[in-house]
Design an enzyme around this catalytic site. Structure first.
Site, PDB file in Angstrom:
ATOM      1  N   ASP A 297       0.825  -1.200   0.000  1.00 33.68           N
ATOM      2  CA  ASP A 297       0.000   0.000   0.000  1.00 33.68           C
ATOM      3  C   ASP A 297       0.866   1.261   0.000  1.00 33.68           C
ATOM      4  O   ASP A 297       1.978   1.271   0.530  1.00 33.68           O
ATOM      5  CB  ASP A 297      -0.892  -0.035   1.252  1.00 33.68           C
ATOM      6  CG  ASP A 297      -1.814   1.148   1.354  1.00 33.68           C
ATOM      7  OD1 ASP A 297      -2.701   1.276   0.495  1.00 33.68           O
ATOM      8  OD2 ASP A 297      -1.650   1.960   2.293  1.00 33.68           O
ATOM      9  N   GLU A 331       1.563  -0.244  -4.833  1.00 29.02           N
ATOM     10  CA  GLU A 331       0.495   0.661  -5.248  1.00 29.02           C
ATOM     11  C   GLU A 331       1.100   2.038  -5.493  1.00 29.02           C
ATOM     12  O   GLU A 331       1.486   2.733  -4.562  1.00 29.02           O
ATOM     13  CB  GLU A 331      -0.590   0.758  -4.170  1.00 29.02           C
ATOM     14  CG  GLU A 331      -1.716   1.704  -4.583  1.00 29.02           C
ATOM     15  CD  GLU A 331      -2.400   2.375  -3.396  1.00 29.02           C
ATOM     16  OE1 GLU A 331      -3.570   2.760  -3.556  1.00 29.02           O
ATOM     17  OE2 GLU A 331      -1.775   2.510  -2.332  1.00 29.02           O
TER      18      GLU A 331
END
Length: 608
Positions: A297, A331
């Site tokens: 993330d 990401e």
């Protein structure tokens, strides 16, 4: 609503893939079809853990099944109970949203929400009790592996839950304070007293240098509220010195790396202490559970040096554990068809792969905004920018919608106000055909195969698959079905489920669609034809894949290999013969597509 059977001509019937073990460890990342799921919103297998063992109302437990902002009840046991459904869709890997123990509730009074999504971590060593236990997760991984399926964990290294507070700055909303105006060498700004003598700055990531960083009051005065002194695990995470403490990011410039992500405590990832600590945390998850990869993330908000240390350490730990193809993808959120920005993270930061936001943006451009198919041609031309070039691009996880930007159906409806449900279904179906047949490792966002259409992004794109009690979910008008999310959404006869399952079967039967080199054949500056050839990695056999992105029937010529003489229809309708050496006339219905296997002259297969 009446619909064409399966939306498009499909020659491969939907079949549940056999639940037998495969040599999954040997499969490269490019070979996976990934199913991404948020555990809280998928299936509730154990109602006893709905409140996470906490007492009180939703502000104490985080649980409110009627609210899109709180835990709704899904868990690991529920996910495990639906492996047949996931495997029947054709998924070979499951990307599981963060499962770590979270701060159950955050937010100012009146703006509270729950940590159902998993990104507000307090304990990096255990599963959130709302989802189950570490033993439950181990059973899930083992059950998936027994079926030949991989499991990817969603992890966070950029931040933790919001525990640390600042004694000043509330009036400004804890605005970001830059390194130039608030250097590490002064308390609270350039006019403050000298602190941290000898600290040479955050770019020198050595133990000796960071040993001189002893006072965290360079920008704000951080403190840990009473009762939360040991809220985080491992305990080193409770020291304010391992955080940047510079206020909230605006997601631009310097503060994109050094600012707090919506108030979350931003880790000082330049510090060797943080680097070593995070490496130890996630190496243990690999060693203890044998997971097959990490989705990381907020990767773009962490310094490059951290990734240059972290990624090789994870790969080495995985090899030691007997996992030779451990997949790591970051990401790097940027909704732009140009893949140059995301490609830099494979070169400078050392990421083997990044989530292919450029693919998403390109497919949205042609199917939502109605741009010409040259957008797709330019996307694939840019594959040379990735470290490893076009070969590396085969392992980029492609997607068309997700839990942050929203569902592809929602985005197309936004781009085309007033679109009919029939046309929306056709455009969404074509997007999934592109996802499953073009280069990359396709990621299917849970619920898309059931025709979910959300109200927006974030919480509005995270509907329940089990019977939902959330009013704003249950009033959504889905596509391909007359049902709503008020009843369980695990229908294996939904047209999109059947379509994706058929395409997964096709991929498995034809390696060219998984790892075959891709060459662009036909495109234009208007909606209409986009075609590519993909080549079997072992035999060189050519496969022509064609799409019609327009709402009108298409009759157009595409380039094809010069030695191809005939075509076999594998999906959709292909012409039996070429029109001339190197050219074939394609007839496709509105939003139609076709996968054609080439039959060549006795000479060797053409490579271009």
């Amino acid at each position: 609503m009446k619909m064409r059977s399966l939306l498009l001509p499909v020659l491969f019937a939907c079949q549940s893939l056999p639940a037998v073990a495969e040599p999954y460890r040997e499969r490269p990342a490019a070979g996976e079809t990934v199913y991404f799921v948020l555990p809280d919103r998928f299936e509730n297998g154990d109602k006893a853990n709905d409140t996470g063992g906490l007492k009180g109302d939703r502000l104490q437990t985080g649980f409110d099944p009627t609210s899109k902002a709180f835990y709704n009840g899904g868990d690991i046991k529920g996910l495990m109970s639906r492996l047949d459904y996931i495997q029947g869709l054709g998924a070979t890997a499951i990307w599981v949203g963060p499962i770590f123990k979270n701060k159950p509730v955050q937010g100012a009074p009146g703006q509270e929400s729950g940590g159902y999504h998993g990104y507000w971590i307090t304990d990096f060593t255990q599963v959130d009790p709302h989802f189950g236990t570490n033993a439950d997760f181990r059973k899930l991984v083992d059950a998936a592996h027994a079926r030949g399926m991989k499991v990817y964990m969603d992890i966070v290294a950029n931040h933790t839950a919001d525990v640390i507070q600042y004694r000043e700055g509330a009036a400004s909303g804890f605005a970001y304070r830059s390194r130039a105006d608030y250097p590490y060498s002064r308390k609270g700004g350039l006019g403050g007293k000298a602190i941290n003598p000898g600290f040479a700055g955050d770019q020198i990531s050595t133990d000796a240098n960071f040993a001189r960083l002893t006072d965290p009051t360079w920008a704000y005065t951080p403190y840990v509220p009473k009762g939360e002194e040991h809220a985080k695990v491992p305990d080193w995470l409770n020291d304010p010195l391992v955080y940047h403490n510079r206020g909230n990011t605006t997601f631009s410039g310097e503060n994109s790396q050094f600012g707090d992500f919506v108030g979350l405590d931003d880790l000082f990832t330049e510090s060797p202490r943080v680097r070593q600590g995070m490496i130890a945390i996630y190496a243990k998850w690999i060693d203890d559970f044998g997971v097959d990869g990490f989705r990381i993330d907020t990767a773009r908000h962490v310094d490059s040096g951290f990734w240059q240390a972290f990624v090789p350490a994870m790969q080495a730990e995985a090899r030691k554990r007997g996992i030779p193809n451990f997949h790591i993808f970051g990401e790097v959120a940027r909704e732009n068809p140009d893949n140059g920005f995301i490609a830099q993270f494979t070169r400078r930061d050392g990421y083997p792969a990044v989530l292919d936001f450029a693919f998403h943006a390109s497919v949205r451009a042609v199917l939502g905004a109605g741009q010409g198919t040259e957008v797709l041609a330019q996307l694939f031309d840019g594959d040379v920018l990735y470290k490893g070039g076009e070969k590396a691009a085969m392992a980029m996880p492609t997607f068309i919608g997700n839990h942050d930007i929203g569902r592809f159906s929602t985005l197309v409806r936004h781009d085309r106000p007033g679109i009919s449900d029939k046309e929306l279904l056709e455009r969404v179906a074509l997007g999934h055909v592109m996802l499953m047949t073009l280069r990359g490792s396709p990621v299917i966002y849970y619920g898309d195969e059931q025709g979910f259409v959300g109200d927006g992004n974030d919480q509005d794109a995270r509907e329940d698959m089990f019977a939902s009690q959330v009013a704003s979910y249950n009033d959504n008008r889905l596509i391909g079905t007359t049902k709503t999310t008020a009843t369980a959404s695990f229908a294996t006869d939904h047209p999109l489920y059947r379509l994706i399952s058929s395409l997964a079967t096709l991929r498995k039967a034809h390696p060219a669609l998984i790892s075959g080199r891709q060459v662009t054949r036909g495109y234009s500056d208007k909606p209409g034809l986009f075609s590519v050839s993909r080549f079997d990695p072992a035999t060189g056999m050519e496969y022509l894949i064609a799409f019609n992105t327009s709402d009108q029937p298409l009759h157009a010529a595409s380039v094809i290999g010069g030695r191809v003489t005939a075509l076999q229809s594998l999906f959709g309708n292909c012409p039996a013969q070429v029109s001339a050496p190197g050219s074939v006339i394609l007839d496709l219905p509105p939003f139609g597509s076709a996968v054609c296997r080439a039959v060549s002259s006795p000479d060797k297969h053409a490579g271009q």
